[in-house]
Design a protein around this motif. Structure first.
Motif, mmCIF file in Angstrom:
data_model
loop_
_atom_site.group_PDB
_atom_site.id
_atom_site.type_symbol
_atom_site.label_atom_id
_atom_site.label_comp_id
_atom_site.label_asym_id
_atom_site.label_seq_id
_atom_site.Cartn_x
_atom_site.Cartn_y
_atom_site.Cartn_z
ATOM 1 N N GLU A 221 -6.527 0.189 0.885
ATOM 2 C CA GLU A 221 -5.178 0.669 0.488
ATOM 3 C C GLU A 221 -4.981 1.984 0.116
ATOM 4 O O GLU A 221 -4.309 2.694 0.889
ATOM 5 C CB GLU A 221 -4.346 0.231 -0.932
ATOM 6 N N LYS A 222 -5.587 2.758 0.347
ATOM 7 C CA LYS A 222 -5.695 3.800 0.146
ATOM 8 C C LYS A 222 -5.866 4.723 1.507
ATOM 9 O O LYS A 222 -5.165 5.925 2.464
ATOM 10 C CB LYS A 222 -6.886 5.407 -0.846
ATOM 11 N N MET B 103 -5.339 2.291 -6.951
ATOM 12 C CA MET B 103 -4.961 1.457 -5.814
ATOM 13 C C MET B 103 -6.314 0.929 -5.197
ATOM 14 O O MET B 103 -7.415 1.457 -5.340
ATOM 15 C CB MET B 103 -4.619 2.733 -4.088
ATOM 16 N N SER C 134 1.109 -0.816 0.123
ATOM 17 C CA SER C 134 0.147 -0.165 -0.206
ATOM 18 C C SER C 134 0.519 1.690 -0.250
ATOM 19 O O SER C 134 0.054 1.802 -0.407
ATOM 20 C CB SER C 134 -1.169 0.055 0.850
ATOM 21 N N TRP C 135 1.528 1.228 0.808
ATOM 22 C CA TRP C 135 3.041 2.464 1.231
ATOM 23 C C TRP C 135 3.392 3.136 -0.409
ATOM 24 O O TRP C 135 3.853 3.470 -0.913
ATOM 25 C CB TRP C 135 4.189 2.362 1.645
ATOM 26 N N HIS D 165 2.362 8.050 -6.410
ATOM 27 C CA HIS D 165 1.694 9.717 -7.026
ATOM 28 C C HIS D 165 0.869 9.152 -7.715
ATOM 29 O O HIS D 165 0.326 9.750 -9.076
ATOM 30 C CB HIS D 165 2.699 10.755 -7.219
ATOM 31 N N LYS E 62 2.757 1.585 -3.281
ATOM 32 C CA LYS E 62 1.235 2.057 -4.453
ATOM 33 C C LYS E 62 1.132 3.881 -4.098
ATOM 34 O O LYS E 62 1.143 4.446 -4.965
ATOM 35 C CB LYS E 62 0.235 1.298 -4.672
ATOM 36 N N HIS E 63 1.007 3.839 -2.505
ATOM 37 C CA HIS E 63 1.088 6.045 -2.787
ATOM 38 C C HIS E 63 2.209 6.089 -3.009
ATOM 39 O O HIS E 63 1.817 7.189 -3.518
ATOM 40 C CB HIS E 63 1.043 6.002 -1.126
ATOM 41 N N ALA F 275 -3.052 4.414 3.740
ATOM 42 C CA ALA F 275 -1.894 5.178 2.355
ATOM 43 C C ALA F 275 -2.068 6.610 4.034
ATOM 44 O O ALA F 275 -1.149 6.734 4.316
ATOM 45 C CB ALA F 275 -1.587 5.059 1.310
#
Length: 147
Positions: A33-34, A29, A17-18, A24, A20-21, A37
């Motif tokens: 996951e959002k 996500m 998740s981090w 940008h 993917k965050h 983050a």
């Protein structure tokens, strides 16, 4: 969280998740996951641990260490509890704890203490977690009314 992952699966999920965050928006996500983050953004002290190098790391509580993966997972569990009001009444208690704590994040930390206490009691006595105990612990964190 809406599933029952193993320790490794949960840690992989947080790390991914981090990652993917950090793309940008280049990597899509999920809503979870959002949310993850967003919790991680409130804990910059944990960012250094969000790599596969820490998958097997232990943070012994007896040495006063906080497990960043457990801490974030508890935030996510509490956010889910609040969103669906389970156990019933948790959303209203959260609102009251926000007044006591001064903000939502610190209120969640108060809730985390209660959640941890309930889980500890369940383990200690070999019983399933009791939401009534959890709610009572949280109510006891509120100022006493009248007298």
């Amino acid at each position: 969280m809406l599933f029952n992952p193993s320790r490794d699966e949960a840690r992989h999920f947080l790390i991914e998740s981090w990652r993917k965050h950090g793309s940008h928006g280049k990597v899509p996500m999920t809503d979870l996951e959002k949310m993850t983050a967003a919790v991680l953004m409130r804990h910059p002290e944990y960012h250094q641990f969000l790599t596969p190098d820490y998958l097997d790391q232990d943070w012994p509580v007896e040495y006063g260490e906080t497990n960043p993966f457990l801490h974030v997972s508890m935030h996510l569990a509490i956010e889910e509890q609040i969103s669906i009001d389970q156990p019933f009444g948790i959303r209203a208690l959260f609102g009251e704890l926000c007044k006591v704590a001064g903000n939502e994040h610190d209120a969640q930390h108060l809730m985390m203490e209660g959640l941890g206490e309930m889980l500890w009691q369940a383990q200690r006595y070999g019983l399933p977690p009791d939401p009534a105990i959890y709610l009572d612990i949280l109510r006891n964190k509120l100022p006493k009314q009248g007298g």
